[in-house]
Design an enzyme around this catalytic site. Structure first.
Site, short mmCIF file in Angstrom:
data_model
loop_
_atom_site.label_atom_id
_atom_site.label_comp_id
_atom_site.label_asym_id
_atom_site.label_seq_id
_atom_site.Cartn_x
_atom_site.Cartn_y
_atom_site.Cartn_z
N ASP A 41 -25.35 -98.80 47.15
CA ASP A 41 -26.45 -98.22 47.80
C ASP A 41 -27.46 -97.66 46.45
O ASP A 41 -26.81 -96.88 45.45
CB ASP A 41 -26.20 -97.36 48.70
CG ASP A 41 -27.09 -96.82 49.82
OD1 ASP A 41 -26.95 -97.25 50.86
OD2 ASP A 41 -28.00 -96.32 49.55
N LYS A 99 -25.57 -90.18 48.20
CA LYS A 99 -24.56 -90.84 49.30
C LYS A 99 -23.33 -91.60 48.59
O LYS A 99 -22.06 -91.57 49.09
CB LYS A 99 -25.21 -92.06 50.10
CG LYS A 99 -24.59 -92.51 51.25
CD LYS A 99 -25.44 -93.57 52.03
CE LYS A 99 -26.20 -93.03 53.14
NZ LYS A 99 -26.87 -94.19 53.85
N GLU A 158 -25.42 -108.77 62.78
CA GLU A 158 -24.28 -107.89 63.56
C GLU A 158 -24.60 -107.36 64.71
O GLU A 158 -25.73 -107.14 65.11
CB GLU A 158 -24.17 -106.67 62.38
CG GLU A 158 -23.14 -105.66 62.46
CD GLU A 158 -21.90 -106.28 62.72
OE1 GLU A 158 -21.39 -106.78 61.84
OE2 GLU A 158 -21.20 -106.36 63.80
N LEU A 168 -22.79 -104.70 66.23
CA LEU A 168 -21.66 -103.50 66.57
C LEU A 168 -22.64 -102.50 67.10
O LEU A 168 -23.82 -102.28 66.77
CB LEU A 168 -21.05 -102.95 65.53
CG LEU A 168 -21.84 -102.63 64.04
CD1 LEU A 168 -22.70 -101.33 63.84
CD2 LEU A 168 -20.94 -102.88 62.87
N ASN A 189 -30.35 -108.41 71.66
CA ASN A 189 -30.87 -106.90 71.81
C ASN A 189 -31.99 -106.85 72.69
O ASN A 189 -32.11 -106.06 73.53
CB ASN A 189 -31.51 -106.44 70.46
CG ASN A 189 -30.33 -105.95 69.58
OD1 ASN A 189 -29.15 -105.93 70.07
ND2 ASN A 189 -30.58 -105.35 68.45
N LEU A 195 -26.08 -101.74 82.81
CA LEU A 195 -26.77 -101.48 83.97
C LEU A 195 -26.56 -99.93 84.57
O LEU A 195 -26.79 -99.56 85.66
CB LEU A 195 -26.16 -102.40 85.15
CG LEU A 195 -26.30 -103.77 84.95
CD1 LEU A 195 -25.75 -104.54 86.34
CD2 LEU A 195 -28.02 -103.97 85.35
N ALA A 221 -28.46 -96.66 84.62
CA ALA A 221 -29.63 -96.21 84.70
C ALA A 221 -29.60 -94.67 83.80
O ALA A 221 -28.76 -94.21 84.01
CB ALA A 221 -30.42 -95.99 86.15
N CYS A 224 -31.72 -99.36 66.73
CA CYS A 224 -31.82 -101.24 67.15
C CYS A 224 -32.90 -101.31 68.10
O CYS A 224 -33.76 -102.19 67.85
CB CYS A 224 -30.48 -101.70 67.55
SG CYS A 224 -29.40 -101.77 65.97
N ARG A 239 -32.02 -91.22 65.83
CA ARG A 239 -33.17 -91.96 65.82
C ARG A 239 -33.60 -92.54 67.28
O ARG A 239 -32.63 -92.97 67.97
CB ARG A 239 -32.78 -93.23 65.02
CG ARG A 239 -32.99 -93.00 63.25
CD ARG A 239 -32.36 -94.38 62.29
NE ARG A 239 -30.91 -94.40 62.54
CZ ARG A 239 -30.36 -95.25 61.99
NH1 ARG A 239 -31.05 -96.27 61.17
NH2 ARG A 239 -29.01 -95.45 62.06
C1 UDX Z 1 -27.19 -101.59 70.06
C2 UDX Z 1 -26.58 -102.98 70.51
O1 UDX Z 1 -25.69 -102.77 71.70
C3 UDX Z 1 -25.71 -103.57 69.41
O2 UDX Z 1 -25.37 -104.96 69.66
C4 UDX Z 1 -26.64 -103.99 68.18
O3 UDX Z 1 -25.90 -104.27 67.15
C5 UDX Z 1 -27.40 -102.49 67.93
O4 UDX Z 1 -28.02 -102.04 69.13
P1 UDX Z 1 -26.61 -99.18 69.67
O5 UDX Z 1 -27.83 -98.99 69.51
O6 UDX Z 1 -25.54 -98.58 68.82
O7 UDX Z 1 -26.21 -100.72 69.81
O8 UDX Z 1 -25.89 -98.60 71.08
P2 UDX Z 1 -25.89 -99.12 72.92
O9 UDX Z 1 -24.60 -98.45 73.40
O10 UDX Z 1 -26.10 -100.57 73.00
O11 UDX Z 1 -26.94 -98.32 73.46
C6 UDX Z 1 -28.16 -98.20 73.33
C7 UDX Z 1 -29.06 -97.32 74.02
O12 UDX Z 1 -29.27 -97.79 75.17
C8 UDX Z 1 -28.54 -96.01 74.22
O13 UDX Z 1 -29.62 -95.10 74.23
C9 UDX Z 1 -28.03 -95.93 75.53
O14 UDX Z 1 -27.97 -94.64 75.89
C10 UDX Z 1 -28.97 -96.70 76.40
N1 UDX Z 1 -28.24 -97.40 77.45
C11 UDX Z 1 -26.94 -98.52 77.34
C12 UDX Z 1 -28.48 -97.18 78.68
O15 UDX Z 1 -29.47 -96.51 78.89
N2 UDX Z 1 -27.94 -97.92 79.73
C13 UDX Z 1 -26.92 -98.66 79.36
O16 UDX Z 1 -26.48 -99.34 80.65
C14 UDX Z 1 -26.50 -98.88 78.21
#
Ligand code: UDX
Length: 427
Positions: free
Chosen positions: A35, A40, A145, A147, A204, A246, A248, A256, A323
């Site tokens: 990095d 870091k 990815e 995750l 996504n 799902l 709300a 992401c 973020r």
């Molecule tokens: C997401 C994708 O799930 C992952 O596959 C990708 O690699 C990176 O972006 P992440 O941003 O870490 O992962 O979190 P995620 O659990 O997907 O939640 C994203 C946002 O959606 C959060 O703010 C969460 O609160 C919101 N969310 C999620 C909802 O409002 N409702 C849901 O049912 C699910």
């Protein structure tokens, strides 16, 4: 030395890079992670973890001997053939993905068959083709990815699917990536580079669409007296729909979804196509955070001078990542209306304090709620379900909870003396 004995290179030790490095080390591989951020790298080399992610500390500790952290790209190139590119691709002012960090990595690689660039960073479809035009002899694999923060280690070690996109000439590298992931199980999708890139963006965007869709259903449910959590339960049992994503609430945040939906919309626009659905998904998400103010005003009237407590600040639980967190917009809007904002988050307070000016940070939920006119549950940290709500009702100026994640039990809250409002639940 055979390819499989080479160390694995990881460039960029943010969330994706650090988890990738730690997990490959745990699978028994030597990993050299690079990095440009000296502080870091020094912290990681000294065994200090630079982010809150369940399980990562143990993995790093357990695999210290297999992991090297460095700022020196030559060290990475000298010990590896496969180079996982995990640098971030933040949005530019135009909403496109900023590829300057990816380009900086590419510029360090010779245009010969020595190394393979394995792209984990989220990039617009077409990026692989551009890099291959620039350096035709460099092997290139798209391996997006999937995750999620908060369960990143588990997601990495137990993938639903592993996507490996490569063109002719890069087969040796694609085979090596497949081999690396094989012990983890998960269905393999071997495809071309552009399709692999689109799989990431489309996945996504689809999940974000699901969230905005259920948020709109929640808003309609409020009008017609339905309970969106019941609606989602009933919908989710249809195997074509499925129960996940799902929930709300206050909308999606994080590193992401907001960035990648905008980047895909821009990518489509740049190619001459107006992605109407995605445009709405983004707009619904923006408006969803602001609807909370109307709910507050319904109970409190004008918000000027009112003390509002935010419970949770991180964009979701089990992370300190701020973020695109809903708390940022909410806090600014509340302050814009003249309210005083108090806040508590079990792990994100330190990061949040740099971003939220004039917010009073409390060291417990109870302290944030003291004399508050309302609590807004922003992040569904498990500890908020365990709070002594009946006792807290007496310590607030107005016993009002806006449950931005439909996380609390409305009946118990009402029994404890609260006016309770969820998202898409009957008042
Ligand atoms: C997401 C994708 O799930 C992952 O596959 C990708 O690699 C990176 O972006 P992440 O941003 O870490 O992962 O979190 P995620 O659990 O997907 O939640 C994203 C946002 O959606 C959060 O703010 C969460 O609160 C919101 N969310 C999620 C909802 O409002 N409702 C849901 O049912 C699910």
């Amino acid at each position: 030395m055979s390819e499989s004995n080479d160390a694995i290179g990881v460039v960029g030790v943010g969330w994706v890079g650090l988890v990738t490095a730690a997990c490959f080390a745990d699978l028994g591989r030597d990993v050299v992670a690079m990095d440009v951020d000296e502080a870091k790298v020094a912290a990681l080399s000294a065994g200090q973890v630079t982010m809150h992610e369940p399980g990562i500390e143990e993995l790093l500790e357990r695999n210290r001997e297999r992991l090297t952290f460095t700022t020196d790209m030559d060290e990475v190139l000298g010990r590896t053939r496969l180079l996982f590119c995990c640098v971030d691709t933040p949005p530019t002012y135009s909403g496109d993905a900023d590829l300057s960090r990816v380009q900086a990595v590419v510029s360090k690689l010779a245009d010969d068959g020595t190394h393979a660039l394995v792209m984990k960073s989220t990039v617009p479809a077409g990026t692989g083709a551009t890099i291959r035009r620039e350096k035709p002899s460099l092997a290139y694999v798209s391996c997006p990815e999937f995750l999620k923060e908060g369960s990143a280690v588990q997601d990495f070690l137990h993938p639903d699917r592993v996507v490996v996109g490569a063109e002719e000439g890069s087969d040796w590298a694609a085979d090596a990536v497949e081999e690396l992931y094989r012990p983890l199980g998960g269905k393999l999708v071997r495809t071309d580079v552009a399709s692999a890139e689109m799989i990431k963006l489309a996945s996504n965007a689809f999940l974000a669409t699901k969230i905005s869709f259920i948020n709109e259903i929640a808003n309609v449910s409020e009008e017609v007296g339905a309970d969106v959590t019941e609606v989602a339960r009933g919908m989710g049992l249809d195997t074509r729909i499925g129960p996940s994503f799902l929930s709300a609430g206050l909308g999606f945040g994080g590193s992401c979804f907001p960035k990648d939906t905008t980047a895909l919309k821009q990518l489509a626009g740049n190619s001459g196509y107006h992605f109407q659905l995605l445009t709405s998904v983004i707009e619904v998400n923006e408006l969803q955070k602001r609807r909370v103010l109307k709910k507050l005003e319904k109970h409190l009237g004008k918000l000027a001078g009112k003390r509002i407590a935010l419970l949770g600040l991180a964009f979701k639980p089990n992370t300190d990542d701020m973020r695109e967190a809903s708390s940022l917009v909410l806090s600014a809007r509340l302050q814009g209306e003249g309210a005083k904002v108090a806040a508590y988050d079990p792990v994100a307070a330190e990061r949040a304090s740099e971003l939220l000016p004039d917010v009073e940070f409390a060291d417990s939920a109870a302290a944030a709620l003291e004399n508050a006119d309302a609590a807004i549950l922003v992040t569904e940290w498990p500890e908020f379900a365990e709070l002594p709500w009946a006792e807290l009702a007496g310590r607030m100026s107005t016993a009002l909870v806006i449950d931005g994640r439909n996380f609390l039990d409305p009946a118990s809250l009402r029994e404890a003396g609260f006016a309770y409002e969820g998202i898409g639940r009957p008042g």
